[in-house]
Motif scaffolding. Structure first.
Motif, PDB file in Angstrom:
ATOM      1  N   TYR A 171       0.830  -1.208   0.000  1.00 31.49           N
ATOM      2  CA  TYR A 171       0.000   0.000   0.000  1.00 31.49           C
ATOM      3  C   TYR A 171       0.867   1.263   0.000  1.00 31.49           C
ATOM      4  O   TYR A 171       0.584   2.226  -0.724  1.00 31.49           O
ATOM      5  CB  TYR A 171      -0.918   0.010   1.221  1.00 31.49           C
ATOM      6  N   LEU A 172       1.906   1.268   0.822  1.00 26.35           N
ATOM      7  CA  LEU A 172       2.791   2.434   0.853  1.00 26.35           C
ATOM      8  C   LEU A 172       3.500   2.619  -0.480  1.00 26.35           C
ATOM      9  O   LEU A 172       3.682   3.749  -0.944  1.00 26.35           O
ATOM     10  CB  LEU A 172       3.815   2.294   1.977  1.00 26.35           C
ATOM     11  N   SER A 173       3.902   1.528  -1.113  1.00 29.66           N
ATOM     12  CA  SER A 173       4.591   1.615  -2.402  1.00 29.66           C
ATOM     13  C   SER A 173       3.708   2.302  -3.440  1.00 29.66           C
ATOM     14  O   SER A 173       4.165   3.191  -4.170  1.00 29.66           O
ATOM     15  CB  SER A 173       4.976   0.214  -2.905  1.00 29.66           C
ATOM     16  N   ILE A 174       2.438   1.907  -3.504  1.00 26.56           N
ATOM     17  CA  ILE A 174       1.509   2.513  -4.470  1.00 26.56           C
ATOM     18  C   ILE A 174       1.272   3.982  -4.130  1.00 26.56           C
ATOM     19  O   ILE A 174       1.172   4.830  -5.016  1.00 26.56           O
ATOM     20  CB  ILE A 174       0.172   1.751  -4.500  1.00 26.56           C
ATOM     21  N   SER A 175       1.214   4.293  -2.838  1.00 25.50           N
ATOM     22  CA  SER A 175       1.057   5.683  -2.419  1.00 25.50           C
ATOM     23  C   SER A 175       2.238   6.526  -2.887  1.00 25.50           C
ATOM     24  O   SER A 175       2.062   7.635  -3.401  1.00 25.50           O
ATOM     25  CB  SER A 175       0.922   5.759  -0.898  1.00 25.50           C
ATOM     26  N   TYR A 176       3.452   6.008  -2.720  1.00 22.98           N
ATOM     27  CA  TYR A 176       4.642   6.735  -3.160  1.00 22.98           C
ATOM     28  C   TYR A 176       4.631   6.944  -4.671  1.00 22.98           C
ATOM     29  O   TYR A 176       5.013   8.015  -5.166  1.00 22.98           O
ATOM     30  CB  TYR A 176       5.913   5.989  -2.764  1.00 22.98           C
ATOM     31  N   ILE A 177       4.221   5.918  -5.415  1.00 23.70           N
ATOM     32  CA  ILE A 177       4.177   6.021  -6.877  1.00 23.70           C
ATOM     33  C   ILE A 177       3.227   7.131  -7.300  1.00 23.70           C
ATOM     34  O   ILE A 177       3.563   7.983  -8.128  1.00 23.70           O
ATOM     35  CB  ILE A 177       3.739   4.669  -7.490  1.00 23.70           C
ATOM     36  N   ASP A 178       2.015   7.134  -6.736  1.00 24.18           N
ATOM     37  CA  ASP A 178       1.028   8.154  -7.121  1.00 24.18           C
ATOM     38  C   ASP A 178       1.482   9.547  -6.720  1.00 24.18           C
ATOM     39  O   ASP A 178       1.283  10.515  -7.481  1.00 24.18           O
ATOM     40  CB  ASP A 178      -0.325   7.834  -6.475  1.00 24.18           C
ATOM     41  N   ARG A 179       2.087   9.676  -5.564  1.00 24.94           N
ATOM     42  CA  ARG A 179       2.554  10.998  -5.126  1.00 24.94           C
ATOM     43  C   ARG A 179       3.709  11.484  -5.994  1.00 24.94           C
ATOM     44  O   ARG A 179       3.778  12.668  -6.343  1.00 24.94           O
ATOM     45  CB  ARG A 179       2.966  10.945  -3.657  1.00 24.94           C
ATOM     46  N   PHE A 180       4.610  10.576  -6.365  1.00 27.29           N
ATOM     47  CA  PHE A 180       5.727  10.970  -7.227  1.00 27.29           C
ATOM     48  C   PHE A 180       5.225  11.388  -8.607  1.00 27.29           C
ATOM     49  O   PHE A 180       5.662  12.410  -9.156  1.00 27.29           O
ATOM     50  CB  PHE A 180       6.710   9.799  -7.357  1.00 27.29           C
ATOM     51  N   LEU A 181       4.295  10.619  -9.169  1.00 26.41           N
ATOM     52  CA  LEU A 181       3.764  10.938 -10.491  1.00 26.41           C
ATOM     53  C   LEU A 181       2.921  12.205 -10.488  1.00 26.41           C
ATOM     54  O   LEU A 181       2.668  12.787 -11.547  1.00 26.41           O
ATOM     55  CB  LEU A 181       2.931   9.765 -11.012  1.00 26.41           C
ATOM     56  N   SER A 182       2.495  12.651  -9.322  1.00 32.70           N
ATOM     57  CA  SER A 182       1.704  13.880  -9.231  1.00 32.70           C
ATOM     58  C   SER A 182       2.543  15.131  -9.461  1.00 32.70           C
ATOM     59  O   SER A 182       1.997  16.205  -9.730  1.00 32.70           O
ATOM     60  CB  SER A 182       1.029  13.973  -7.856  1.00 32.70           C
ATOM     61  N   SER A 183       3.858  14.997  -9.344  1.00 33.62           N
ATOM     62  CA  SER A 183       4.712  16.178  -9.493  1.00 33.62           C
ATOM     63  C   SER A 183       5.894  15.971 -10.440  1.00 33.62           C
ATOM     64  O   SER A 183       6.671  16.893 -10.645  1.00 33.62           O
ATOM     65  CB  SER A 183       5.249  16.619  -8.123  1.00 33.62           C
ATOM     66  N   ASN A 184       6.011  14.779 -11.017  1.00 34.40           N
ATOM     67  CA  ASN A 184       7.148  14.500 -11.896  1.00 34.40           C
ATOM     68  C   ASN A 184       6.682  13.761 -13.141  1.00 34.40           C
ATOM     69  O   ASN A 184       6.173  12.635 -13.044  1.00 34.40           O
ATOM     70  CB  ASN A 184       8.195  13.634 -11.173  1.00 34.40           C
ATOM     71  N   ALA A 185       6.833  14.385 -14.297  1.00 41.30           N
ATOM     72  CA  ALA A 185       6.522  13.708 -15.550  1.00 41.30           C
ATOM     73  C   ALA A 185       7.554  12.602 -15.776  1.00 41.30           C
ATOM     74  O   ALA A 185       8.750  12.813 -15.589  1.00 41.30           O
ATOM     75  CB  ALA A 185       6.535  14.697 -16.712  1.00 41.30           C
ATOM     76  N   LEU A 186       7.088  11.430 -16.163  1.00 42.97           N
ATOM     77  CA  LEU A 186       7.970  10.270 -16.276  1.00 42.97           C
ATOM     78  C   LEU A 186       7.732   9.574 -17.610  1.00 42.97           C
ATOM     79  O   LEU A 186       6.595   9.515 -18.092  1.00 42.97           O
ATOM     80  CB  LEU A 186       7.676   9.294 -15.127  1.00 42.97           C
ATOM     81  N   SER A 187       8.801   9.054 -18.200  1.00 38.77           N
ATOM     82  CA  SER A 187       8.654   8.265 -19.416  1.00 38.77           C
ATOM     83  C   SER A 187       8.223   6.855 -19.050  1.00 38.77           C
ATOM     84  O   SER A 187       8.524   6.352 -17.964  1.00 38.77           O
ATOM     85  CB  SER A 187       9.975   8.221 -20.193  1.00 38.77           C
ATOM     86  N   ARG A 188       7.536   6.222 -19.958  1.00 41.92           N
ATOM     87  CA  ARG A 188       7.044   4.875 -19.690  1.00 41.92           C
ATOM     88  C   ARG A 188       8.185   3.881 -19.456  1.00 41.92           C
ATOM     89  O   ARG A 188       8.015   2.896 -18.759  1.00 41.92           O
ATOM     90  CB  ARG A 188       6.154   4.390 -20.838  1.00 41.92           C
ATOM     91  N   GLN A 189       9.341   4.144 -20.037  1.00 44.70           N
ATOM     92  CA  GLN A 189      10.479   3.243 -19.848  1.00 44.70           C
ATOM     93  C   GLN A 189      10.984   3.221 -18.408  1.00 44.70           C
ATOM     94  O   GLN A 189      11.668   2.292 -18.007  1.00 44.70           O
ATOM     95  CB  GLN A 189      11.640   3.627 -20.778  1.00 44.70           C
ATOM     96  N   LYS A 190      10.643   4.254 -17.643  1.00 46.55           N
ATOM     97  CA  LYS A 190      11.112   4.331 -16.260  1.00 46.55           C
ATOM     98  C   LYS A 190      10.010   4.063 -15.245  1.00 46.55           C
ATOM     99  O   LYS A 190      10.232   4.182 -14.039  1.00 46.55           O
ATOM    100  CB  LYS A 190      11.729   5.705 -15.987  1.00 46.55           C
ATOM    101  N   LEU A 191       8.837   3.689 -15.710  1.00 44.73           N
ATOM    102  CA  LEU A 191       7.732   3.487 -14.783  1.00 44.73           C
ATOM    103  C   LEU A 191       7.972   2.272 -13.890  1.00 44.73           C
ATOM    104  O   LEU A 191       7.720   2.312 -12.683  1.00 44.73           O
ATOM    105  CB  LEU A 191       6.420   3.326 -15.555  1.00 44.73           C
ATOM    106  N   GLN A 192       8.474   1.196 -14.473  1.00 47.44           N
ATOM    107  CA  GLN A 192       8.776   0.023 -13.653  1.00 47.44           C
ATOM    108  C   GLN A 192       9.921   0.319 -12.692  1.00 47.44           C
ATOM    109  O   GLN A 192       9.946  -0.184 -11.564  1.00 47.44           O
ATOM    110  CB  GLN A 192       9.128  -1.169 -14.539  1.00 47.44           C
ATOM    111  N   LEU A 193      10.869   1.140 -13.113  1.00 48.37           N
ATOM    112  CA  LEU A 193      11.956   1.558 -12.226  1.00 48.37           C
ATOM    113  C   LEU A 193      11.403   2.305 -11.026  1.00 48.37           C
ATOM    114  O   LEU A 193      11.826   2.083  -9.886  1.00 48.37           O
ATOM    115  CB  LEU A 193      12.943   2.443 -12.997  1.00 48.37           C
ATOM    116  N   LEU A 194      10.430   3.195 -11.265  1.00 46.93           N
ATOM    117  CA  LEU A 194       9.775   3.898 -10.160  1.00 46.93           C
ATOM    118  C   LEU A 194       9.076   2.911  -9.234  1.00 46.93           C
ATOM    119  O   LEU A 194       9.118   3.062  -8.008  1.00 46.93           O
ATOM    120  CB  LEU A 194       8.759   4.904 -10.708  1.00 46.93           C
ATOM    121  N   GLY A 195       8.463   1.875  -9.801  1.00 41.04           N
ATOM    122  CA  GLY A 195       7.758   0.885  -8.988  1.00 41.04           C
ATOM    123  C   GLY A 195       8.681   0.144  -8.041  1.00 41.04           C
ATOM    124  O   GLY A 195       8.395   0.030  -6.847  1.00 41.04           O
TER     125      GLY A 195
END
Length: 386
Positions: A171-195
């Motif tokens: 749950y915390l991991s998903i929360s961090y992902i959504d909060r990070f994506l709320s302020s940082n544009a990310l390429s799809r190639q790095k989405l799994q890296l963020l996860g």
């Protein structure tokens, strides 16, 4: 023995491919095409596909005795609270102390502290610093879609199962992902890296006693990313979130709402508890649930779980409304989304949560039938009963 150690650290998909290769036999020299896993390539695929690691590639040795011994103890503690829940005290409906006991070991459940802790958690969850934007996909992201996010979450559920991580870590991991994506544009190639970096933060910095090593998070991505890349993204996540890592999650509130939801039951019903957990994890898959507060999602999971268990009885009573602070009408939108997710259990590409809760240890709640519609009368306000 080395092959056993390797096969235990990949997902079910990888194990199936390894078994198929073994059946083919040593005489079959058909070359295996190794594919780098990035979410940009997964638009039309059901899940992130992981290839088994080459046997000739050495892995960093892990001390299984030290690591396994600690983790085994952690899992016993985690399971005990589920398998042997305390029987709730029978109180009159409307009593806000219905789910708390003075002798409970958990401070959140002790009558002396429960009200203050709950008030603090509700204040904490609405703090803008700890909340994602409800429309960050439209306002911030250009290369990442809601479907890609769902595929990532589905894969992280499977990763958490493979490494036996606590559900709070997920749950915390998903929360961090959504909060990070709320302020940082990310390429799809790095989405799994963020996860994986977010799961690294939640496991190493917050929840787990014996978390996976960074090398293991690299390995689970088929070494698509290096340790330096994962650690760099970990640093980016921490700085972007300004080290505000502690967050109440849906699971936090589910623990509190579940006991009051047992009103009318002679003993604590494990099936209702696991059904609430299942519905809550389904909510993680849907971007439309990002806009809801964790406490509202938890209350909606309890509402829908009670409806599925007993469709002929109104699932939301005055005690639940008074204790949670939500009326049935407040929950309507979220409940309908969760119900739609639940009814789609036999189709769709994201199946990790469903497969998880089909297991007997979770009472096979993912296989339970539900009426196709929830009566509109069930969403009528019960405030006049208070």
């Amino acid at each position: 023995m080395a092959e056993q150690a390797q096969s235990g650290r990949v997902t079910r998909a990888a194990r199936k491919r390894a078994a198929a290769a073994a059946v083919a036999g040593p005489g079959d020299h058909t070359p295996v095409t190794k594919k780098r896993v990035v979410l940009g390539e997964l638009t039309n695929q059901s899940n992130i596909v992981l290839q088994p690691k080459e046997p000739s590639e050495p892995r960093k040795p892990v001390n299984p005795r030290a690591k396994g011994k600690v983790k085994k103890g952690v899992r016993k503690c985690a399971v005990r609270s589920k398998v042997e829940p305390a029987r709730p005290e029978k109180k009159e409906e409307g009593d806000c102390g219905i789910d708390v006991r003075a002798e409970d070991d958990d401070p959140q459940m002790c009558r002396e502290y429960a009200a203050d802790i709950y008030e603090y958690l509700r204040t904490m969850e609405i703090n803008p610093k700890r909340r994602p934007l409800p429309d960050y996909m439209e306002k911030v992201q250009k290369d990442v879609s809601a479907n890609m996010r769902g595929i990532l979450v589905d894969w992280l559920v499977e990763v958490a199962e493979e490494y036996k991580l606590l559900s709070d870590t997920l749950y915390l991991s998903i929360s961090y992902i959504d909060r990070f994506l709320s302020s940082n544009a990310l390429s799809r190639q790095k989405l799994q890296l963020l996860g994986v970096a977010s799961m690294l933060v939640s496991s190493r910095k917050y929840e787990e006693i014996s978390p996976p090593h960074v090398e293991e998070f690299c390995y689970i991505t088929d070494n698509t990313y290096t340790t330096d890349e994962v650690l760099k993204m970990e640093s980016d996540v921490l700085n972007s979130l300004k080290f505000e890592m502690g967050n109440p999650t849906v699971k936090t509130f589910l623990r509190r709402f579940h006991r009051i939801a047992q009103e009318g039951y002679q003993t604590s019903d494990l099936k209702l508890e696991f059904l609430g957990y299942y519905l809550a994890e389904l909510s993680l898959l849907d971007y439309n649930c990002v806009k809801f507060l964790p406490s509202l999602v938890a209350a909606s999971a309890i509402f829908l779980g009670r409806f599925i268990m007993n469709p002929k009885t109104k699932p939301w009573g005055s005690a639940l409304q008074q204790y949670s602070g939500y009326s049935s009408m407040d929950l309507k939108e979220c409940v309908l989304i969760l119900h739609d997710l639940y009814m789609r259990r036999r189709g769709g590409s994201m199946q990790a949560v469903r497969e998880k809760y089909k297991q007997h240890k979770f009472k096979c709640v993912a296989t339970m039938a539900s009426p196709p519609e929830i009566p509109a009368s069930y969403f009528e306000d019960v405030s006049e009963l208070l």
